[in-house]
Scaffold this motif. Structure first.
Motif, mmCIF file in Angstrom:
data_model
loop_
_atom_site.group_PDB
_atom_site.id
_atom_site.type_symbol
_atom_site.label_atom_id
_atom_site.label_comp_id
_atom_site.label_asym_id
_atom_site.label_seq_id
_atom_site.Cartn_x
_atom_site.Cartn_y
_atom_site.Cartn_z
ATOM 1 N N UNK A 85 18.451 -4.397 -0.847
ATOM 2 C CA UNK A 85 17.495 -3.401 -1.357
ATOM 3 C C UNK A 85 17.842 -1.994 -0.883
ATOM 4 N N UNK A 86 17.414 -1.034 -1.658
ATOM 5 C CA UNK A 86 17.550 0.369 -1.268
ATOM 6 C C UNK A 86 16.463 0.668 -0.237
ATOM 7 N N UNK A 87 16.858 1.166 0.927
ATOM 8 C CA UNK A 87 15.873 1.425 1.981
ATOM 9 C C UNK A 87 14.818 2.434 1.536
ATOM 10 N N UNK A 88 15.176 3.299 0.594
ATOM 11 C CA UNK A 88 14.206 4.284 0.103
ATOM 12 C C UNK A 88 13.125 3.627 -0.741
ATOM 13 N N UNK A 89 13.411 2.410 -1.252
ATOM 14 C CA UNK A 89 12.443 1.713 -2.105
ATOM 15 C C UNK A 89 11.460 0.866 -1.302
ATOM 16 N N UNK A 90 11.673 0.748 0.001
ATOM 17 C CA UNK A 90 10.768 -0.048 0.844
ATOM 18 C C UNK A 90 9.476 0.737 1.068
ATOM 19 N N UNK A 91 8.354 0.115 0.749
ATOM 20 C CA UNK A 91 7.047 0.768 0.932
ATOM 21 C C UNK A 91 6.410 0.319 2.245
ATOM 22 N N UNK A 92 5.793 1.235 2.940
ATOM 23 C CA UNK A 92 5.174 0.960 4.236
ATOM 24 C C UNK A 92 3.673 1.201 4.136
ATOM 25 N N UNK A 93 2.893 0.186 4.498
ATOM 26 C CA UNK A 93 1.433 0.284 4.481
ATOM 27 C C UNK A 93 0.919 0.285 5.914
ATOM 28 N N UNK A 94 0.119 1.288 6.234
ATOM 29 C CA UNK A 94 -0.422 1.389 7.596
ATOM 30 C C UNK A 94 -1.939 1.399 7.551
ATOM 31 N N UNK A 95 -2.531 0.613 8.466
ATOM 32 C CA UNK A 95 -3.984 0.530 8.516
ATOM 33 C C UNK A 95 -4.483 -0.137 9.781
ATOM 34 N N UNK A 96 -3.665 -1.016 10.362
ATOM 35 C CA UNK A 96 -4.032 -1.693 11.604
ATOM 36 C C UNK A 96 -3.675 -0.821 12.814
ATOM 37 N N UNK A 97 -4.491 -0.907 13.827
ATOM 38 C CA UNK A 97 -4.263 -0.109 15.034
ATOM 39 C C UNK A 97 -3.333 -0.802 16.023
ATOM 40 N N UNK A 98 -3.279 -2.125 15.942
ATOM 41 C CA UNK A 98 -2.445 -2.906 16.859
ATOM 42 C C UNK A 98 -1.456 -3.753 16.054
ATOM 43 N N UNK A 99 -0.515 -4.434 16.732
ATOM 44 C CA UNK A 99 0.555 -5.155 16.017
ATOM 45 C C UNK A 99 0.040 -6.161 14.989
ATOM 46 N N UNK A 100 0.734 -6.181 13.845
ATOM 47 C CA UNK A 100 0.451 -7.170 12.805
ATOM 48 C C UNK A 100 0.882 -8.541 13.327
ATOM 49 N N UNK A 101 0.046 -9.539 13.112
ATOM 50 C CA UNK A 101 0.358 -10.884 13.607
ATOM 51 C C UNK A 101 0.614 -11.888 12.490
ATOM 52 N N UNK A 102 -0.034 -11.718 11.340
ATOM 53 C CA UNK A 102 0.125 -12.682 10.251
ATOM 54 C C UNK A 102 -0.267 -12.036 8.922
ATOM 55 N N UNK A 103 0.202 -12.612 7.834
ATOM 56 C CA UNK A 103 -0.156 -12.115 6.499
ATOM 57 C C UNK A 103 0.076 -13.211 5.465
ATOM 58 N N UNK A 104 -0.602 -13.080 4.327
ATOM 59 C CA UNK A 104 -0.405 -13.976 3.186
ATOM 60 C C UNK A 104 -0.458 -13.140 1.911
ATOM 61 N N UNK A 105 0.070 -13.710 0.834
ATOM 62 C CA UNK A 105 0.064 -13.059 -0.476
ATOM 63 C C UNK A 105 -0.767 -13.917 -1.422
ATOM 64 N N UNK A 106 -1.601 -13.291 -2.235
ATOM 65 C CA UNK A 106 -2.427 -14.035 -3.181
ATOM 66 C C UNK A 106 -1.537 -14.747 -4.204
ATOM 67 N N UNK A 107 -2.016 -15.866 -4.789
ATOM 68 C CA UNK A 107 -1.184 -16.629 -5.736
ATOM 69 C C UNK A 107 -0.690 -15.818 -6.924
ATOM 70 N N UNK A 108 -1.440 -14.785 -7.340
ATOM 71 C CA UNK A 108 -1.006 -13.963 -8.480
ATOM 72 C C UNK A 108 -0.135 -12.777 -8.059
ATOM 73 N N UNK A 109 0.201 -12.694 -6.772
ATOM 74 C CA UNK A 109 1.071 -11.638 -6.237
ATOM 75 C C UNK A 109 0.473 -10.236 -6.351
ATOM 76 N N UNK A 110 -0.829 -10.135 -6.563
ATOM 77 C CA UNK A 110 -1.447 -8.814 -6.718
ATOM 78 C C UNK A 110 -2.021 -8.263 -5.420
#
Length: 482
Positions: free
Chosen positions: A134-159
Protein backbone atom coordinates in the motif's frame (compact mmCIF):
# COMPACT_ATOMS: atom_id res chain seq x y z
CA UNK A 1 -50.88 -14.73 -128.22
CA UNK A 2 -51.75 -11.04 -128.05
CA UNK A 3 -55.06 -11.92 -126.38
CA UNK A 4 -53.33 -13.98 -123.71
CA UNK A 5 -50.82 -11.18 -122.98
CA UNK A 6 -53.66 -8.67 -122.54
CA UNK A 7 -55.43 -11.00 -120.16
CA UNK A 8 -52.28 -11.45 -118.10
CA UNK A 9 -51.77 -7.69 -117.93
CA UNK A 10 -55.35 -7.18 -116.62
CA UNK A 11 -54.72 -9.75 -113.83
CA UNK A 12 -51.55 -7.90 -112.73
CA UNK A 13 -53.45 -4.57 -112.60
CA UNK A 14 -56.21 -6.11 -110.47
CA UNK A 15 -53.61 -7.58 -108.06
CA UNK A 16 -51.93 -4.20 -107.75
CA UNK A 17 -55.27 -2.51 -106.98
CA UNK A 18 -56.15 -5.24 -104.47
CA UNK A 19 -52.70 -4.85 -102.84
CA UNK A 20 -53.08 -1.10 -102.54
CA UNK A 21 -56.52 -1.50 -101.10
CA UNK A 22 -55.15 -4.01 -98.58
CA UNK A 23 -52.43 -1.63 -97.46
CA UNK A 24 -54.97 1.14 -97.16
CA UNK A 25 -57.18 -1.10 -94.93
CA UNK A 26 -54.18 -1.85 -92.55
CA UNK A 27 -53.36 1.84 -92.15
CA UNK A 28 -54.25 2.98 -88.55
CA UNK A 29 -55.71 6.39 -87.85
CA UNK A 30 -53.59 8.77 -85.72
CA UNK A 31 -56.07 9.00 -82.81
CA UNK A 32 -56.38 5.25 -82.57
CA UNK A 33 -52.62 4.80 -82.78
CA UNK A 34 -52.13 7.25 -79.87
CA UNK A 35 -54.63 5.38 -77.69
CA UNK A 36 -52.82 2.13 -78.41
CA UNK A 37 -49.48 3.73 -77.45
CA UNK A 38 -51.01 5.06 -74.23
CA UNK A 39 -52.33 1.61 -73.32
CA UNK A 40 -48.94 0.09 -74.09
CA UNK A 41 -47.21 2.63 -71.85
CA UNK A 42 -49.64 1.84 -69.01
CA UNK A 43 -48.96 -1.84 -69.51
CA UNK A 44 -45.22 -1.19 -69.30
CA UNK A 45 -45.72 0.69 -66.04
CA UNK A 46 -47.74 -2.18 -64.57
CA UNK A 47 -45.10 -4.67 -65.61
CA UNK A 48 -42.26 -2.61 -64.10
CA UNK A 49 -44.17 -2.11 -60.87
CA UNK A 50 -43.86 -5.84 -60.10
CA UNK A 51 -40.31 -5.07 -58.80
CA UNK A 52 -41.31 -1.87 -57.01
CA UNK A 53 -43.26 -2.90 -53.91
CA UNK A 54 -43.42 0.66 -52.64
CA UNK A 55 -45.44 1.99 -55.54
CA UNK A 56 -48.46 3.89 -54.22
CA UNK A 57 -50.73 2.34 -56.78
CA UNK A 58 -49.46 -1.13 -55.98
CA UNK A 59 -49.60 -0.47 -52.22
CA UNK A 60 -53.18 0.62 -52.44
CA UNK A 61 -54.03 -2.45 -54.46
CA UNK A 62 -52.17 -4.75 -52.01
CA UNK A 63 -53.93 -3.10 -49.04
CA UNK A 64 -57.27 -3.72 -50.67
CA UNK A 65 -56.28 -7.35 -51.27
CA UNK A 66 -55.27 -7.75 -47.58
CA UNK A 67 -58.50 -6.23 -46.43
CA UNK A 68 -60.30 -8.63 -48.69
CA UNK A 69 -58.32 -11.52 -47.14
CA UNK A 70 -59.16 -10.33 -43.63
CA UNK A 71 -62.76 -10.04 -44.52
CA UNK A 72 -62.61 -13.51 -45.98
CA UNK A 73 -61.06 -14.98 -42.62
CA UNK A 74 -63.77 -16.75 -40.66
CA UNK A 75 -64.22 -16.56 -36.88
CA UNK A 76 -63.01 -20.14 -36.50
CA UNK A 77 -59.85 -19.42 -38.49
CA UNK A 78 -59.16 -16.32 -36.38
CA UNK A 79 -59.48 -18.32 -33.15
CA UNK A 80 -57.11 -20.92 -34.53
CA UNK A 81 -54.56 -18.29 -35.55
CA UNK A 82 -54.69 -16.57 -32.14
CA UNK A 83 -54.40 -19.91 -30.36
CA UNK A 84 -51.25 -20.75 -32.35
CA UNK A 85 -49.79 -17.33 -31.54
CA UNK A 86 -50.54 -17.81 -27.83
CA UNK A 87 -48.93 -21.26 -27.82
CA UNK A 88 -45.84 -19.82 -29.49
CA UNK A 89 -45.55 -17.12 -26.80
CA UNK A 90 -45.96 -19.73 -24.05
CA UNK A 91 -43.25 -21.85 -25.64
CA UNK A 92 -40.87 -18.88 -25.72
CA UNK A 93 -41.61 -18.05 -22.08
CA UNK A 94 -40.98 -21.64 -21.01
CA UNK A 95 -37.67 -21.72 -22.90
CA UNK A 96 -36.55 -18.46 -21.23
CA UNK A 97 -37.62 -19.77 -17.83
CA UNK A 98 -35.72 -23.01 -18.40
CA UNK A 99 -32.57 -21.04 -19.29
CA UNK A 100 -32.89 -18.91 -16.14
CA UNK A 101 -33.42 -21.99 -13.97
CA UNK A 102 -30.40 -23.69 -15.50
CA UNK A 103 -28.27 -20.61 -14.80
CA UNK A 104 -29.60 -20.40 -11.25
CA UNK A 105 -28.91 -24.10 -10.71
CA UNK A 106 -25.33 -23.56 -11.86
CA UNK A 107 -24.92 -20.66 -9.44
CA UNK A 108 -26.49 -22.61 -6.57
CA UNK A 109 -24.34 -25.63 -7.36
CA UNK A 110 -21.23 -23.44 -7.32
CA UNK A 111 -22.24 -21.86 -4.02
CA UNK A 112 -23.04 -25.25 -2.47
CA UNK A 113 -19.67 -26.56 -3.63
CA UNK A 114 -17.95 -23.59 -1.99
CA UNK A 115 -19.94 -24.14 1.23
CA UNK A 116 -18.95 -27.81 1.31
CA UNK A 117 -15.29 -26.95 0.71
CA UNK A 118 -15.51 -24.27 3.40
CA UNK A 119 -16.99 -26.69 5.92
CA UNK A 120 -14.24 -29.18 5.14
CA UNK A 121 -11.60 -26.48 5.45
CA UNK A 122 -10.52 -26.95 1.84
CA UNK A 123 -11.63 -23.67 0.27
CA UNK A 124 -8.72 -21.37 -0.48
CA UNK A 125 -8.97 -18.09 -2.37
CA UNK A 126 -5.63 -17.36 -3.98
CA UNK A 127 -5.23 -13.62 -3.66
CA UNK A 128 -1.77 -13.20 -2.12
CA UNK A 129 -0.08 -13.13 -5.53
CA UNK A 130 -2.21 -10.14 -6.54
CA UNK A 131 -1.65 -7.98 -3.43
CA UNK A 132 0.44 -4.84 -3.82
CA UNK A 133 2.24 -2.89 -1.08
CA UNK A 134 0.00 0.00 0.00
CA UNK A 135 0.92 3.63 -0.46
CA UNK A 136 1.75 5.01 2.99
CA UNK A 137 -0.03 8.24 2.04
CA UNK A 138 -3.26 6.25 1.60
CA UNK A 139 -3.23 4.91 5.18
CA UNK A 140 -5.90 6.64 7.27
CA UNK A 141 -5.39 7.24 10.99
CA UNK A 142 -8.31 7.53 13.41
CA UNK A 143 -7.70 9.00 16.85
CA UNK A 144 -10.13 9.06 19.74
CA UNK A 145 -8.84 6.86 22.56
CA UNK A 146 -6.67 8.37 25.27
CA UNK A 147 -4.79 5.17 26.08
CA UNK A 148 -3.44 2.25 23.98
CA UNK A 149 -5.84 0.39 21.70
CA UNK A 150 -6.26 -3.19 22.90
CA UNK A 151 -8.80 -4.80 20.55
CA UNK A 152 -11.09 -4.09 17.59
CA UNK A 153 -13.63 -5.76 15.30
CA UNK A 154 -15.21 -4.91 11.94
CA UNK A 155 -18.95 -5.16 11.30
CA UNK A 156 -20.04 -7.93 8.86
CA UNK A 157 -20.93 -5.34 6.18
CA UNK A 158 -17.48 -3.67 6.51
CA UNK A 159 -19.11 -0.29 7.18
CA UNK A 160 -18.18 0.14 10.86
CA UNK A 161 -15.24 -0.49 13.18
CA UNK A 162 -15.58 -1.03 16.93
CA UNK A 163 -12.48 -0.36 19.02
CA UNK A 164 -11.65 -0.52 22.72
CA UNK A 165 -8.70 0.61 24.80
CA UNK A 166 -7.08 0.76 28.22
CA UNK A 167 -9.09 3.93 28.91
CA UNK A 168 -12.12 1.56 29.26
CA UNK A 169 -13.96 3.26 26.39
CA UNK A 170 -15.56 1.76 23.28
CA UNK A 171 -15.86 3.73 20.04
CA UNK A 172 -17.91 2.92 16.94
CA UNK A 173 -16.38 4.38 13.77
CA UNK A 174 -17.70 4.90 10.26
CA UNK A 175 -15.21 3.34 7.84
CA UNK A 176 -15.93 5.61 4.88
CA UNK A 177 -15.84 8.98 6.68
CA UNK A 178 -13.62 8.02 9.61
CA UNK A 179 -16.00 9.79 12.01
CA UNK A 180 -17.15 8.56 15.40
CA UNK A 181 -20.69 7.21 15.30
CA UNK A 182 -20.96 6.42 19.00
CA UNK A 183 -18.77 6.58 22.10
CA UNK A 184 -19.31 4.46 25.22
CA UNK A 185 -17.13 6.20 27.82
CA UNK A 186 -15.16 4.30 30.40
CA UNK A 187 -15.89 4.68 34.10
CA UNK A 188 -13.66 5.06 37.11
CA UNK A 189 -12.78 2.16 39.35
CA UNK A 190 -15.38 1.72 42.08
CA UNK A 191 -18.29 3.06 40.01
CA UNK A 192 -19.35 -0.34 38.62
CA UNK A 193 -22.79 -0.15 40.23
CA UNK A 194 -23.69 3.21 38.67
CA UNK A 195 -21.71 3.29 35.41
CA UNK A 196 -23.08 1.66 32.26
CA UNK A 197 -19.91 0.38 30.66
CA UNK A 198 -16.46 -0.85 31.58
CA UNK A 199 -14.42 0.43 34.50
CA UNK A 200 -11.27 -1.59 33.70
CA UNK A 201 -9.09 -2.19 30.64
CA UNK A 202 -11.12 -3.69 27.80
CA UNK A 203 -9.02 -6.60 26.51
CA UNK A 204 -11.26 -8.50 24.10
CA UNK A 205 -14.13 -7.94 21.68
CA UNK A 206 -16.35 -9.90 19.26
CA UNK A 207 -19.33 -9.23 16.99
CA UNK A 208 -21.94 -11.78 15.86
CA UNK A 209 -21.98 -12.75 12.18
CA UNK A 210 -25.39 -11.10 11.69
CA UNK A 211 -24.13 -7.84 13.21
CA UNK A 212 -26.72 -7.89 16.00
CA UNK A 213 -24.62 -8.32 19.14
CA UNK A 214 -21.30 -6.87 20.28
CA UNK A 215 -19.47 -8.53 23.18
CA UNK A 216 -16.62 -6.96 25.17
CA UNK A 217 -14.50 -8.38 27.99
CA UNK A 218 -12.36 -6.53 30.52
CA UNK A 219 -9.67 -6.98 33.13
CA UNK A 220 -12.39 -6.79 35.80
CA UNK A 221 -13.64 -10.34 34.86
CA UNK A 222 -16.81 -9.03 33.18
CA UNK A 223 -18.36 -9.63 29.76
CA UNK A 224 -20.79 -7.02 28.47
CA UNK A 225 -23.26 -7.49 25.65
CA UNK A 226 -24.32 -4.53 23.50
CA UNK A 227 -26.73 -3.96 20.65
CA UNK A 228 -24.27 -3.33 17.83
CA UNK A 229 -26.45 -0.91 15.85
CA UNK A 230 -27.39 1.45 18.70
CA UNK A 231 -24.61 0.57 21.21
CA UNK A 232 -27.33 0.03 23.81
CA UNK A 233 -26.26 -2.06 26.80
CA UNK A 234 -28.16 -5.35 27.05
CA UNK A 235 -26.56 -7.86 29.44
CA UNK A 236 -23.64 -8.38 31.77
CA UNK A 237 -22.07 -11.83 32.14
CA UNK A 238 -19.99 -12.64 35.21
CA UNK A 239 -18.38 -15.94 36.07
CA UNK A 240 -14.73 -15.72 35.13
CA UNK A 241 -12.30 -15.35 38.01
CA UNK A 242 -9.72 -13.29 36.12
CA UNK A 243 -9.32 -10.99 33.11
CA UNK A 244 -11.33 -11.93 29.99
CA UNK A 245 -8.75 -12.04 27.20
CA UNK A 246 -10.61 -13.70 24.34
CA UNK A 247 -14.12 -13.58 22.86
CA UNK A 248 -15.64 -15.08 19.71
CA UNK A 249 -19.15 -15.80 18.37
CA UNK A 250 -19.79 -19.08 16.59
CA UNK A 251 -20.46 -18.08 12.99
CA UNK A 252 -24.15 -18.13 12.08
CA UNK A 253 -25.28 -18.34 15.72
CA UNK A 254 -25.45 -16.27 18.91
CA UNK A 255 -23.34 -18.74 20.88
CA UNK A 256 -20.41 -16.92 22.50
CA UNK A 257 -17.08 -18.39 23.63
CA UNK A 258 -14.94 -16.57 26.20
CA UNK A 259 -11.39 -17.23 27.43
CA UNK A 260 -9.72 -15.90 30.55
CA UNK A 261 -6.53 -15.69 32.52
CA UNK A 262 -8.30 -18.06 34.93
CA UNK A 263 -7.38 -20.82 32.38
CA UNK A 264 -10.99 -21.65 31.51
CA UNK A 265 -13.20 -21.38 28.44
CA UNK A 266 -16.87 -20.59 28.96
CA UNK A 267 -19.82 -20.98 26.61
CA UNK A 268 -22.77 -18.54 26.63
CA UNK A 269 -26.06 -18.20 24.77
CA UNK A 270 -26.36 -14.47 24.18
CA UNK A 271 -29.83 -14.53 22.61
CA UNK A 272 -31.24 -16.16 25.76
CA UNK A 273 -28.93 -14.33 28.17
CA UNK A 274 -27.75 -17.68 29.51
CA UNK A 275 -24.59 -19.43 30.69
CA UNK A 276 -24.03 -22.87 29.11
CA UNK A 277 -20.85 -24.55 30.39
CA UNK A 278 -17.19 -24.21 31.37
CA UNK A 279 -14.24 -26.04 29.83
CA UNK A 280 -10.89 -26.65 31.57
CA UNK A 281 -7.56 -27.86 30.28
CA UNK A 282 -4.98 -25.09 29.93
CA UNK A 283 -2.21 -24.97 32.51
CA UNK A 284 -1.59 -21.23 32.20
CA UNK A 285 -3.47 -18.03 31.39
CA UNK A 286 -5.31 -18.16 28.05
CA UNK A 287 -4.25 -15.27 25.81
CA UNK A 288 -6.33 -15.67 22.66
CA UNK A 289 -9.43 -17.36 21.21
CA UNK A 290 -11.14 -17.79 17.84
CA UNK A 291 -13.97 -19.78 16.23
CA UNK A 292 -15.81 -20.25 12.93
CA UNK A 293 -18.95 -22.19 11.89
CA UNK A 294 -18.29 -25.46 13.67
CA UNK A 295 -19.28 -25.92 17.28
CA UNK A 296 -15.70 -25.67 18.46
CA UNK A 297 -13.10 -23.01 19.24
CA UNK A 298 -9.31 -22.67 19.36
CA UNK A 299 -7.28 -21.07 22.15
CA UNK A 300 -3.68 -20.09 22.77
CA UNK A 301 -2.41 -21.05 26.21
CA UNK A 302 0.38 -18.56 26.86
CA UNK A 303 3.17 -20.06 28.92
CA UNK A 304 1.83 -23.61 28.85
CA UNK A 305 3.09 -23.68 25.26
CA UNK A 306 -0.05 -25.22 23.73
CA UNK A 307 -2.73 -24.41 21.23
CA UNK A 308 -6.00 -26.26 21.93
CA UNK A 309 -9.05 -27.09 19.86
CA UNK A 310 -12.18 -27.49 21.99
CA UNK A 311 -14.90 -29.77 20.59
CA UNK A 312 -17.96 -28.60 22.48
CA UNK A 313 -20.50 -31.41 21.74
CA UNK A 314 -17.93 -34.16 22.41
CA UNK A 315 -16.59 -32.34 25.49
CA UNK A 316 -13.07 -33.11 24.27
CA UNK A 317 -9.98 -31.15 23.28
CA UNK A 318 -7.01 -31.53 20.96
CA UNK A 319 -3.63 -30.30 22.19
CA UNK A 320 -0.96 -28.91 19.82
CA UNK A 321 2.70 -28.23 20.66
CA UNK A 322 5.18 -26.25 18.59
CA UNK A 323 6.27 -22.86 19.95
CA UNK A 324 9.13 -22.44 22.40
CA UNK A 325 7.80 -19.28 24.07
CA UNK A 326 4.49 -17.92 25.32
CA UNK A 327 1.77 -18.28 22.64
CA UNK A 328 -0.06 -14.96 22.69
CA UNK A 329 -2.37 -15.03 19.67
CA UNK A 330 -4.20 -17.51 17.43
CA UNK A 331 -6.57 -17.21 14.44
CA UNK A 332 -8.36 -19.72 12.22
CA UNK A 333 -7.67 -19.52 8.47
CA UNK A 334 -10.47 -21.96 7.65
CA UNK A 335 -12.18 -24.85 9.43
CA UNK A 336 -9.05 -27.03 9.19
CA UNK A 337 -6.09 -24.63 9.44
CA UNK A 338 -4.92 -21.92 11.84
CA UNK A 339 -1.99 -19.60 12.55
CA UNK A 340 -0.42 -18.61 15.86
CA UNK A 341 2.27 -16.23 17.12
CA UNK A 342 4.51 -16.28 20.19
CA UNK A 343 6.87 -14.05 22.14
CA UNK A 344 9.84 -16.07 20.84
CA UNK A 345 9.26 -14.33 17.49
CA UNK A 346 7.88 -17.41 15.73
CA UNK A 347 4.78 -17.80 13.57
CA UNK A 348 3.32 -21.28 13.02
CA UNK A 349 0.78 -22.75 10.59
CA UNK A 350 -1.25 -25.69 11.83
CA UNK A 351 -3.53 -28.36 10.40
CA UNK A 352 -6.13 -29.67 12.81
CA UNK A 353 -5.29 -33.28 11.90
CA UNK A 354 -1.64 -32.98 13.01
CA UNK A 355 -0.32 -32.19 16.46
CA UNK A 356 2.81 -30.44 15.14
CA UNK A 357 2.95 -27.29 13.00
CA UNK A 358 2.85 -27.73 9.22
CA UNK A 359 5.49 -24.98 9.07
CA UNK A 360 7.14 -22.58 11.52
CA UNK A 361 8.94 -19.32 10.75
CA UNK A 362 11.47 -18.41 13.42
CA UNK A 363 12.31 -14.75 14.00
CA UNK A 364 9.43 -13.80 11.71
CA UNK A 365 10.04 -10.08 12.30
CA UNK A 366 13.84 -10.35 12.66
CA UNK A 367 15.84 -9.51 15.81
CA UNK A 368 16.86 -6.51 17.91
CA UNK A 369 19.60 -5.81 20.44
CA UNK A 370 23.38 -5.66 20.53
CA UNK A 371 25.50 -8.22 18.76
CA UNK A 372 25.53 -11.42 20.72
CA UNK A 373 22.48 -10.34 22.72
CA UNK A 374 19.90 -10.36 19.94
CA UNK A 375 16.28 -11.03 20.82
CA UNK A 376 13.45 -11.71 18.37
CA UNK A 377 10.61 -9.23 18.13
CA UNK A 378 7.50 -10.37 19.98
CA UNK A 379 4.58 -11.47 17.76
CA UNK A 380 1.73 -9.68 19.49
CA UNK A 381 -1.12 -10.17 17.00
CA UNK A 382 -2.13 -12.22 13.97
CA UNK A 383 -4.98 -11.91 11.49
CA UNK A 384 -6.25 -14.04 8.61
CA UNK A 385 -8.33 -13.29 5.55
CA UNK A 386 -10.89 -16.07 5.91
CA UNK A 387 -10.61 -18.96 3.42
CA UNK A 388 -7.67 -17.38 1.61
CA UNK A 389 -3.89 -17.68 1.46
CA UNK A 390 -3.18 -14.34 3.19
CA UNK A 391 -2.00 -13.92 6.79
CA UNK A 392 -0.91 -10.76 8.65
CA UNK A 393 1.30 -10.56 11.74
CA UNK A 394 2.07 -7.64 14.02
CA UNK A 395 5.21 -7.22 16.09
CA UNK A 396 5.67 -5.50 19.43
CA UNK A 397 9.02 -3.78 19.54
CA UNK A 398 10.72 -1.84 22.28
CA UNK A 399 12.27 0.32 19.56
CA UNK A 400 10.50 3.23 17.91
CA UNK A 401 9.48 1.34 14.80
CA UNK A 402 7.21 -1.68 14.57
CA UNK A 403 5.68 -3.34 11.60
CA UNK A 404 2.83 -5.29 10.12
CA UNK A 405 3.95 -8.05 7.78
CA UNK A 406 1.75 -9.81 5.22
CA UNK A 407 2.44 -13.43 4.32
CA UNK A 408 1.42 -15.87 1.62
CA UNK A 409 0.47 -19.41 2.65
CA UNK A 410 2.07 -21.85 0.26
CA UNK A 411 0.47 -24.90 -1.27
CA UNK A 412 -1.08 -27.17 1.36
CA UNK A 413 -0.30 -24.51 4.01
CA UNK A 414 3.20 -25.98 4.26
CA UNK A 415 5.07 -22.71 3.66
CA UNK A 416 4.86 -19.10 4.79
CA UNK A 417 6.36 -16.62 2.35
CA UNK A 418 6.70 -12.92 3.26
CA UNK A 419 4.95 -10.50 0.89
CA UNK A 420 5.72 -6.99 2.22
CA UNK A 421 5.98 -4.90 5.39
CA UNK A 422 3.91 -1.91 6.49
CA UNK A 423 5.99 0.25 8.89
CA UNK A 424 4.19 1.76 11.89
CA UNK A 425 5.25 3.39 15.15
CA UNK A 426 4.02 1.71 18.34
CA UNK A 427 2.81 -1.68 19.54
CA UNK A 428 0.59 -3.58 17.10
CA UNK A 429 -2.03 -4.81 19.57
CA UNK A 430 -4.80 -5.87 17.18
CA UNK A 431 -5.21 -6.78 13.51
CA UNK A 432 -8.37 -7.43 11.48
CA UNK A 433 -9.01 -7.93 7.76
CA UNK A 434 -12.26 -6.62 6.33
CA UNK A 435 -14.65 -9.38 5.29
CA UNK A 436 -14.27 -8.44 1.62
CA UNK A 437 -10.49 -8.22 1.94
CA UNK A 438 -10.39 -4.58 0.79
CA UNK A 439 -8.57 -3.20 3.82
CA UNK A 440 -6.69 -4.12 6.99
CA UNK A 441 -7.35 -2.41 10.31
CA UNK A 442 -4.54 -2.07 12.88
CA UNK A 443 -4.89 -1.09 16.53
CA UNK A 444 -1.71 0.71 17.64
CA UNK A 445 -0.72 1.73 21.18
CA UNK A 446 2.16 3.09 23.17
CA UNK A 447 2.09 -0.07 25.31
CA UNK A 448 1.42 -3.77 24.88
CA UNK A 449 -2.23 -4.64 25.39
CA UNK A 450 -1.58 -7.01 28.32
CA UNK A 451 1.01 -5.04 30.25
CA UNK A 452 3.39 -2.10 30.59
CA UNK A 453 6.75 -3.76 29.96
CA UNK A 454 7.81 -0.99 27.56
CA UNK A 455 6.42 2.37 26.51
CA UNK A 456 6.98 4.21 23.24
CA UNK A 457 6.17 7.88 23.81
CA UNK A 458 6.46 8.76 20.13
CA UNK A 459 3.66 6.35 19.22
CA UNK A 460 0.08 7.53 18.82
CA UNK A 461 -2.78 5.54 20.31
CA UNK A 462 -4.74 5.18 17.10
CA UNK A 463 -6.47 2.99 14.54
CA UNK A 464 -4.90 2.67 11.11
CA UNK A 465 -6.99 1.69 8.06
CA UNK A 466 -4.69 0.25 5.40
CA UNK A 467 -6.19 -0.20 1.89
CA UNK A 468 -5.27 -3.43 0.13
CA UNK A 469 -4.81 -3.16 -3.62
CA UNK A 470 -4.93 -6.10 -6.02
CA UNK A 471 -3.68 -6.37 -9.57
CA UNK A 472 -6.25 -8.92 -10.74
CA UNK A 473 -9.33 -10.85 -9.66
CA UNK A 474 -8.72 -13.61 -7.14
CA UNK A 475 -9.56 -17.26 -7.73
CA UNK A 476 -10.86 -19.97 -5.45
CA UNK A 477 -9.76 -23.57 -5.47
CA UNK A 478 -9.68 -26.54 -3.10
CA UNK A 479 -6.81 -26.36 -0.63
CA UNK A 480 -4.63 -29.39 -0.17
CA UNK A 481 -2.86 -30.38 2.97
CA UNK A 482 -3.76 -31.72 6.35
Amino acid sequence: MAASGAKKKQQQQRAAVAGGAGRRRRKVPDAEEKSWQKAGSKLDEEISSDSDAESPAFGGKRKKDNEADEIEETAQEKKLRLAKLYLKQLRQQEEEKAEEEALEEDLVAGRLKEDVLEQKGKLQRLIAKDLQPPDTAAIRVLRGHQLPITCLVISPDDKCIFSAAKDCSIIKWDVESGKKLHVIPGGKKGTEAQHVGHTAHVLSMAISSDGKYLATGDRNKLIMIWEAVTCKHLYKFSGHRDAVTGLSFQKGTHQLYSASHDRSVKVWNVAENAYVETLFGHQDAITGLDSLSRECCVTSGGRDGTVRVWKIPEESQLVFYGHQGSIDCVQLINEEHMVSGADDGSVALWGLSKKKPLTTVRQAHSNHGAQGLEQPYWISSVATLLNSDVVATGASRCSHSSSVRLWKCGEGFRRLEPLFDIPLIGFVNSLKFSNAGDFLVVGVGQEHRLGRWWRIKEAKNSICIIPLQRTAADSAQPADGS
